[in-house]
Design an enzyme around this catalytic site. Structure first.
Site: not given
Length: 377
Positions: A89, A333, A363
């Site tokens: 991510c 996201h 994270c």
């Protein structure tokens, strides 16, 4: 001593899965922000030494170095190279770190950092559909059959005593803040609209409340607190930032927005997986010499609501400075593009509000996190 500054930062509006951006190839999404960056700054793309691009699902439409495909789709000279990086991510936040390091070291004079993810066209997990990416040795070491972020989010909620009402209230607040930011025009100067396709973030659900979220069933644990409404949305999007030195910016007649003050990494337990922003933030503050109170705005990626809530509890940060424009629960996201999207949101917010320092952290799969401190110029 050389520094690394952000001259400009731009992003697409973030699209819902199978929404308005689903029909656009990720190379073209990348090209859109690259072209917008060149248009906004007036730079000749031929001076760009490298385009460092983040992407997680590097298969299918995002295979074969999607960063280079984006450069070519933008019509930039064939002399402009690109590489694509994967730190899950945090891929495009890592791209920003790599670009800044290249500029500071003198390997680059001008670089572009950014990323893309079309989760409509390349579904999450596509790159591990065949085979076992972890290996039995890794799984045996931690006593698990697999690693699961949703389960990790439930573990965080349990450890920090976060109730269903608590995480749902945070999720509802994310939508409320994102809607208010959109209505106030806070995103206008940072979004490269796609005319006739999408000009605003598509995932914001106005009127979301704890009561409206109460009907959603837990996704990972029968009596758990995590569900689709308090987790990040699956999305499509891209973002890009132009990085150079302060001296080179002056030579080009450009006025930077911010300096990349501090850039660090941290690792943590890969089973819980989502807690590394906590040590990454501590590391960034220690390295920078700043205190948590010195930071005027924080972007902590809302992978799941417990992630920023646990971060808040451990850091003691001012809750009013956390994700002031909402976050991934409301906006979305797009994995490999999210680091660039968050950085774009943060540096524009800092400039619009005269905030000297901002910190971004997120994270990442495998139990990692990037943390970046920006200083307004």
């Amino acid at each position: 001593m050389r520094d690394a500054v952000i001259v400009d930062a731009v992003r697409t509006p973030v699209g819902r899965r199978n929404g308005s951006l689903a029909g656009i190839h990720p190379a073209d999404l990348s090209a859109h922000v690259l072209s917008a960056l060149a248009d906004r700054t007036g730079i000749d793309p031929s001076i760009v030494d490298d385009v460092v691009w983040g992407c997680v699902g590097q298969v299918g439409d995002q295979a074969n170095n999607i960063g280079r495909s984006g450069v070519l789709a933008a019509g930039w000279p064939t002399t402009v190279p690109s590489t694509t990086v994967d730190r899950q991510c945090g891929s495009s936040q890592q791209a920003l770190h790599f670009a800044a390091a290249g500029v500071v070291s003198g390997q680059y004079d001008v670089a572009v950092a950014g990323g893309v993810e079309s989760m409509s066209r390349v579904p999450m997990g596509s790159s591990r559909q065949s085979g076992q990416p972890f290996g039995r040795t890794v799984l045996d070491r931690f006593g698990v059959d697999t690693f699961n972020q949703g389960v990790g989010a439930e573990m965080i909620a349990e450890k920090w005593g976060l109730s269903r009402a608590h995480v749902d209230a945070f999720a509802a607040s994310s939508h409320e803040k994102a809607a208010a930011a959109a209505d106030s025009g806070a995103f206008t100067g940072q979004i490269a609209v796609l005319p006739g396709v999408l000009d605003v973030d598509e995932g914001i659900r106005r009127g979301t409340t704890v009561d409206t979220l109460a009907s959603l069933k837990p996704s990972f644990k029968e009596d758990g607190v995590i569900h689709a409404g308090n987790a990040s949305q699956i999305s499509d999007g891209s973002g890009a930032l132009l990085i150079t030195t302060g001296e080179r910016a002056r030579q080009l007649g450009l006025t930077p927005i911010a300096r990349i003050h501090t850039a660090v990494l941290a690792g943590d337990d890969p089973v819980t997986m989502l807690t590394a922003p906590i040590p990454a933030t501590a590391k960034a503050l220690a390295k920078s010499g700043l205190s948590i109170a010195d930071i005027g705005a924080f972007e902590v990626n809302e992978a799941f609501a417990p992630v920023p809530l646990a971060w808040l509890a451990e850091t003691g940060a001012d809750p009013g400075r956390l994700n002031p424009l909402g976050g991934a629960i409301a906006v979305g996201h797009p994995l490999g593009g999210s680091g660039a999207v968050l950085a774009t949101r943060l540096v524009h917010h800092m400039r619009d509000n005269g905030i000297r320092y901002g910190l971004q952290t997120m994270c990442e799969g495998g139990g990692m996190a990037n943390a970046t401190i920006f200083e307004l110029l």
